[in-house]
Design a protein around this motif. Sequence first.
Motif, PDB file in Angstrom:
ATOM      1  N   HIS A   1       0.827  -1.206   0.000  1.00 48.90           N
ATOM      2  CA  HIS A   1       0.000   0.000   0.000  1.00 48.90           C
ATOM      3  C   HIS A   1       0.861   1.256   0.000  1.00 48.90           C
ATOM      4  O   HIS A   1       0.792   2.077  -0.920  1.00 48.90           O
ATOM      5  CB  HIS A   1      -0.957  -0.037   1.190  1.00 48.90           C
ATOM      6  N   GLY A   2       1.675   1.450   0.997  1.00 45.08           N
ATOM      7  CA  GLY A   2       2.501   2.644   1.052  1.00 45.08           C
ATOM      8  C   GLY A   2       3.477   2.736  -0.104  1.00 45.08           C
ATOM      9  O   GLY A   2       3.762   3.831  -0.603  1.00 45.08           O
ATOM     10  N   SER A   3       3.994   1.597  -0.564  1.00 45.06           N
ATOM     11  CA  SER A   3       4.966   1.602  -1.661  1.00 45.06           C
ATOM     12  C   SER A   3       4.313   1.791  -3.018  1.00 45.06           C
ATOM     13  O   SER A   3       5.001   1.831  -4.037  1.00 45.06           O
ATOM     14  CB  SER A   3       5.781   0.303  -1.644  1.00 45.06           C
ATOM     15  N   ASN A   4       2.966   1.891  -3.042  1.00 48.45           N
ATOM     16  CA  ASN A   4       2.232   2.207  -4.268  1.00 48.45           C
ATOM     17  C   ASN A   4       2.268   1.045  -5.260  1.00 48.45           C
ATOM     18  O   ASN A   4       2.458   1.240  -6.465  1.00 48.45           O
ATOM     19  CB  ASN A   4       2.787   3.482  -4.911  1.00 48.45           C
ATOM     20  N   HIS A   5       2.043  -0.160  -4.743  1.00 48.14           N
ATOM     21  CA  HIS A   5       2.080  -1.343  -5.603  1.00 48.14           C
ATOM     22  C   HIS A   5       0.831  -2.198  -5.426  1.00 48.14           C
ATOM     23  O   HIS A   5       0.900  -3.395  -5.133  1.00 48.14           O
ATOM     24  CB  HIS A   5       3.341  -2.161  -5.324  1.00 48.14           C
ATOM     25  N   LEU A   6      -0.320  -1.584  -5.661  1.00 49.91           N
ATOM     26  CA  LEU A   6      -1.576  -2.315  -5.544  1.00 49.91           C
ATOM     27  C   LEU A   6      -1.745  -3.347  -6.642  1.00 49.91           C
ATOM     28  O   LEU A   6      -2.636  -4.209  -6.546  1.00 49.91           O
ATOM     29  CB  LEU A   6      -2.755  -1.338  -5.551  1.00 49.91           C
ATOM     30  N   GLU A   7      -0.911  -3.291  -7.673  1.00 47.74           N
ATOM     31  CA  GLU A   7      -0.975  -4.305  -8.724  1.00 47.74           C
ATOM     32  C   GLU A   7      -0.577  -5.685  -8.207  1.00 47.74           C
ATOM     33  O   GLU A   7      -0.753  -6.687  -8.915  1.00 47.74           O
ATOM     34  CB  GLU A   7      -0.079  -3.903  -9.901  1.00 47.74           C
ATOM     35  N   LEU A   8      -0.083  -5.759  -6.984  1.00 50.15           N
ATOM     36  CA  LEU A   8       0.323  -7.039  -6.393  1.00 50.15           C
ATOM     37  C   LEU A   8      -0.729  -7.601  -5.436  1.00 50.15           C
ATOM     38  O   LEU A   8      -0.483  -8.616  -4.787  1.00 50.15           O
ATOM     39  CB  LEU A   8       1.646  -6.859  -5.642  1.00 50.15           C
ATOM     40  N   ASP A   9      -1.897  -6.985  -5.357  1.00 52.96           N
ATOM     41  CA  ASP A   9      -2.888  -7.346  -4.338  1.00 52.96           C
ATOM     42  C   ASP A   9      -3.656  -8.608  -4.712  1.00 52.96           C
ATOM     43  O   ASP A   9      -4.771  -8.553  -5.228  1.00 52.96           O
ATOM     44  CB  ASP A   9      -3.856  -6.189  -4.111  1.00 52.96           C
ATOM     45  N   ALA A  10      -3.056  -9.754  -4.416  1.00 56.41           N
ATOM     46  CA  ALA A  10      -3.733 -11.028  -4.665  1.00 56.41           C
ATOM     47  C   ALA A  10      -4.812 -11.323  -3.635  1.00 56.41           C
ATOM     48  O   ALA A  10      -5.716 -12.119  -3.894  1.00 56.41           O
ATOM     49  CB  ALA A  10      -2.708 -12.156  -4.674  1.00 56.41           C
ATOM     50  N   VAL A  11      -4.747 -10.708  -2.456  1.00 49.46           N
ATOM     51  CA  VAL A  11      -5.718 -11.011  -1.399  1.00 49.46           C
ATOM     52  C   VAL A  11      -7.114 -10.567  -1.821  1.00 49.46           C
ATOM     53  O   VAL A  11      -8.071 -11.349  -1.776  1.00 49.46           O
ATOM     54  CB  VAL A  11      -5.307 -10.346  -0.074  1.00 49.46           C
ATOM     55  N   SER A  12      -7.264  -9.323  -2.241  1.00 49.10           N
ATOM     56  CA  SER A  12      -8.572  -8.838  -2.669  1.00 49.10           C
ATOM     57  C   SER A  12      -9.084  -9.644  -3.857  1.00 49.10           C
ATOM     58  O   SER A  12     -10.260 -10.014  -3.924  1.00 49.10           O
ATOM     59  CB  SER A  12      -8.491  -7.354  -3.042  1.00 49.10           C
ATOM     60  N   HIS A  13      -8.203  -9.908  -4.805  1.00 55.10           N
ATOM     61  CA  HIS A  13      -8.598 -10.659  -6.000  1.00 55.10           C
ATOM     62  C   HIS A  13      -9.077 -12.057  -5.643  1.00 55.10           C
ATOM     63  O   HIS A  13     -10.127 -12.512  -6.110  1.00 55.10           O
ATOM     64  CB  HIS A  13      -7.410 -10.735  -6.966  1.00 55.10           C
ATOM     65  N   THR A  14      -8.335 -12.749  -4.798  1.00 56.97           N
ATOM     66  CA  THR A  14      -8.646 -14.142  -4.477  1.00 56.97           C
ATOM     67  C   THR A  14      -9.903 -14.252  -3.624  1.00 56.97           C
ATOM     68  O   THR A  14     -10.744 -15.129  -3.858  1.00 56.97           O
ATOM     69  CB  THR A  14      -7.449 -14.787  -3.767  1.00 56.97           C
ATOM     70  N   LEU A  15     -10.045 -13.393  -2.616  1.00 55.47           N
ATOM     71  CA  LEU A  15     -11.250 -13.453  -1.784  1.00 55.47           C
ATOM     72  C   LEU A  15     -12.496 -13.172  -2.614  1.00 55.47           C
ATOM     73  O   LEU A  15     -13.554 -13.762  -2.376  1.00 55.47           O
ATOM     74  CB  LEU A  15     -11.143 -12.462  -0.630  1.00 55.47           C
ATOM     75  N   GLY A  16     -12.381 -12.283  -3.585  1.00 56.23           N
ATOM     76  CA  GLY A  16     -13.518 -12.026  -4.454  1.00 56.23           C
ATOM     77  C   GLY A  16     -13.806 -13.185  -5.392  1.00 56.23           C
ATOM     78  O   GLY A  16     -14.963 -13.567  -5.586  1.00 56.23           O
ATOM     79  N   LYS A  17     -12.777 -13.766  -5.962  1.00 55.71           N
ATOM     80  CA  LYS A  17     -12.952 -14.821  -6.961  1.00 55.71           C
ATOM     81  C   LYS A  17     -13.497 -16.104  -6.356  1.00 55.71           C
ATOM     82  O   LYS A  17     -14.358 -16.774  -6.958  1.00 55.71           O
ATOM     83  CB  LYS A  17     -11.607 -15.091  -7.644  1.00 55.71           C
ATOM     84  N   TYR A  18     -13.028 -16.462  -5.174  1.00 50.98           N
ATOM     85  CA  TYR A  18     -13.405 -17.752  -4.575  1.00 50.98           C
ATOM     86  C   TYR A  18     -14.310 -17.567  -3.368  1.00 50.98           C
ATOM     87  O   TYR A  18     -14.301 -18.376  -2.440  1.00 50.98           O
ATOM     88  CB  TYR A  18     -12.140 -18.522  -4.183  1.00 50.98           C
ATOM     89  N   ARG A  19     -15.130 -16.537  -3.372  1.00 47.28           N
ATOM     90  CA  ARG A  19     -15.937 -16.216  -2.193  1.00 47.28           C
ATOM     91  C   ARG A  19     -16.892 -17.327  -1.810  1.00 47.28           C
ATOM     92  O   ARG A  19     -17.221 -17.473  -0.631  1.00 47.28           O
ATOM     93  CB  ARG A  19     -16.706 -14.921  -2.434  1.00 47.28           C
ATOM     94  N   ALA A  20     -17.332 -18.136  -2.775  1.00 50.01           N
ATOM     95  CA  ALA A  20     -18.265 -19.212  -2.436  1.00 50.01           C
ATOM     96  C   ALA A  20     -17.655 -20.175  -1.432  1.00 50.01           C
ATOM     97  O   ALA A  20     -18.356 -20.709  -0.558  1.00 50.01           O
ATOM     98  CB  ALA A  20     -18.690 -19.962  -3.698  1.00 50.01           C
ATOM     99  N   ASN A  21     -16.345 -20.397  -1.523  1.00 50.32           N
ATOM    100  CA  ASN A  21     -15.685 -21.322  -0.597  1.00 50.32           C
ATOM    101  C   ASN A  21     -15.581 -20.764   0.819  1.00 50.32           C
ATOM    102  O   ASN A  21     -15.264 -21.502   1.754  1.00 50.32           O
ATOM    103  CB  ASN A  21     -14.292 -21.672  -1.108  1.00 50.32           C
ATOM    104  N   LEU A  22     -15.838 -19.475   0.985  1.00 53.37           N
ATOM    105  CA  LEU A  22     -15.799 -18.874   2.312  1.00 53.37           C
ATOM    106  C   LEU A  22     -17.065 -19.160   3.108  1.00 53.37           C
ATOM    107  O   LEU A  22     -17.087 -18.996   4.325  1.00 53.37           O
ATOM    108  CB  LEU A  22     -15.593 -17.366   2.202  1.00 53.37           C
ATOM    109  N   SER A  23     -18.105 -19.567   2.436  1.00 54.13           N
ATOM    110  CA  SER A  23     -19.351 -19.934   3.117  1.00 54.13           C
ATOM    111  C   SER A  23     -19.560 -21.433   3.169  1.00 54.13           C
ATOM    112  O   SER A  23     -19.997 -21.976   4.190  1.00 54.13           O
ATOM    113  CB  SER A  23     -20.549 -19.276   2.412  1.00 54.13           C
ATOM    114  N   ASN A  24     -19.240 -22.133   2.069  1.00 58.28           N
ATOM    115  CA  ASN A  24     -19.593 -23.555   2.027  1.00 58.28           C
ATOM    116  C   ASN A  24     -18.687 -24.441   2.863  1.00 58.28           C
ATOM    117  O   ASN A  24     -18.928 -25.649   2.952  1.00 58.28           O
ATOM    118  CB  ASN A  24     -19.662 -24.053   0.573  1.00 58.28           C
ATOM    119  N   GLN A  25     -17.647 -23.861   3.503  1.00 59.55           N
ATOM    120  CA  GLN A  25     -16.828 -24.655   4.418  1.00 59.55           C
ATOM    121  C   GLN A  25     -17.181 -24.420   5.884  1.00 59.55           C
ATOM    122  O   GLN A  25     -16.560 -25.006   6.768  1.00 59.55           O
ATOM    123  CB  GLN A  25     -15.340 -24.357   4.181  1.00 59.55           C
TER     124      GLN A  25
END
Length: 767
Positions: free
Chosen positions: A347-371
């Motif tokens: 964040h501070g270093s200005n490299h949001l292009e590396l943010d896999a956390v937001s991408h992954t939680l959004g992409k696989y959100r169904a697995n956050l409920s069905n487990q």
Amino acid sequence: MDISRRTMLGGTLAGLAAAGLPGVGGTASVASAESFGRADVDWARFLGSADLIWRRMPKTWYEGPFLGNGFLGSGIYAEPGRNAVRFNVQHSQVQDHRPEFGSLFGLARLPIGYFTLEPVGAITTVDWRLDLWNAELIGTITTAAGSLALRAFVHSAQSLLAIEVRPTEGERDFRWVFHPAEAVSPRTDPAFGKPPPPGYTANPPATLETSGDCRLAVQGLLAGGEHVTAWRETSWVSARTLLASVAWSHPQRTAKAAALRAVRYAEPFGPLAHGHRRWWHDYYRRSFLSIPDTRLQSFYWIQLYKVASAAREEAPVMATSGPWLEPTPWPATWWNLNVQLEYWLIHGSNHLELDAVSHTLGKYRANLSNQLSEPYRADSAGIPRTTDMSLLNGVSGATGGYAVGVPGQDPPTPEVGNLTWALHNVWLSYRHTMDRKLLRDTLFPLLRRAVNYYLHFLKEGQDGRLHLPATFSPEYGVNAPDCNYDLSLIRWGCRTLLDSARELRVDDPLAPRWRQVLSTLVDYPADANGYMIGAGVPFAKSHRHYSHLLQVYPLYEITWEQPEHRRIIETSLDHWVGFEGALQGYTFTGAASMSAQMLRGDKAAYYLGELQKRFIQPNTMYKESGPVIETPLSAAQSLHDMLVQSWGGVIRLFPAVPASWGDIALSDFRTQGAFLLSASREGGRTRWLRVRSEAGAPCVLRPGIEGDLVVRDGWGRPIRRRTLPNGDLQLDLRAGEEALVYRKGDRPDFAVRPVPATGTTAPWGLP
């Protein structure tokens, strides 16, 4: 892009000159405009001072060079017991697919293999440099028969390991050999004492094949799918080039064709290196930071190299060792601290292009409920302690993995707050970009479900306050009711949901419940030693984790700026780090960041110094039983916290600077509110700052500049401002506007350049 930037900056400079601002002349050139408030840096020379150096052969992953692009990774060191150099080949997508054996075995990351560079003569010396600016290993291997000049990189955007070797006459017959690894969870190694579940077996051996001038190692998997390593060697004049690629597919078996295409149609080494370098040069230029502590400054820039070698937005969230898989008991992604710490520095270093956390939680959100346990799946979400790249845990058990758990029940261990903490990372990405789409589509709906899971279990006690049944505070080992780990996340979650609903103009039916929780949730359990683990469970033994202190950092629910909390913050921190036995590396990064919140720069620097002395390995990696990557990366965030803090809607410049750091330079440091901040400190005084708004969010500055201030826009015109009762500066900036702030009567140099070092230190590596 360059033309528009030069035009804009030329106009900015002209406006400043017309306004008579100091340090800017009316006849200034465009070149001068380029340096106004931005990094005026000889990047190759500056980053060259941080390069890692090897004059001795590294013997382990913790000592050697490392290359990567978020997917493909290679660590380089001596092949044990042989006259050869190992180039590991690993890939962050390569995993098993047998959920019946859990995330640590059946869904574990799988080793792929390695190349050995086998010279003709006995290796006598090495002279290597990891060139950060070009993200390339360069150097020589000297042998009894001659020498081998070496260049190697993992391409920034292609699944290619490229190695060029120029041998002398006596080494013309050196050879490359690929060694496939057994496709089995590294956790099965008897050294770790983690027996696999009954029935778990390794995948069948890889098969070696030939296709034209390419070689392949094809690894089929028992669960279907495959991963394939393809390689090809070419010669041109005196150079021999090895190109290797890894591809993965599941459940289809299409990886062979992909790996072959990558090596067969790759550009020659020179053009390939040019495209690779261009990506890295653009990457580094997105921000700049310089401090007089050369050892720590070098460490910082190595972490920026490391995180871009290990992360991409669409890559899997970093497992404990990033893309470099070595023998480890941790062959999965860990969500009870590791992930969160891994990504803070982007964040501070200005490299949001590396943010896999937001991408992954959004992409696989169904697995956050069905487990979750079945009664809670309809309206709640949670994440297990360990998952694969798609957030699956598989079957949990004593050795296979850790489920989310249910408050008040055990087994499984009721560790339930990890998703809420991970969503704090998503919130940080939102706050640093003010991206409403991220807020609307990912953060708000997932946080709503994560907090809803807690709401099922909060019950009113006889005291009229809401209480939580026993849950687990990572990784203390004892369940506790009213666990501080969870209470802090509940408070942060409810407050963030209310703020988000207002921002999105959502009339959410749960809003009254969130407000009720905030007004009636039980206080954080505490005793004479500070914050406890939970009600009835004091903090009474050495413990590496600061899970019981999240309300202090990183959530800032309890802060040093609230005088009534200062004593308990100080008492809790001192008590926590006072137990020496089980402290680990990230203990010291957490203590450094908390000290920075307390405005204690010398203490924060002390903790980072202890981290380097006690735990950081020669190549800046870190280990706890096996490779774990989060601690060095989080140390970079601790440095950020010393230089800029932007929590609570206030941008604090240089809040915790050690007394010995007289000079500091920043350019395009990203803060909450989507501001880009540049600043210069000289001789222990802040000379000026420039802040640019990307989103038009409210701008409140704590610049730390004494005396009357000049506040101008990019054209030298005064900006509407208000001085708040505590001295903070509130500016009226619309999106795209910027402000320059400096002391009236001062004539600062507005360029940002590397600051003088306060001495010399040995480079990282094995110099």
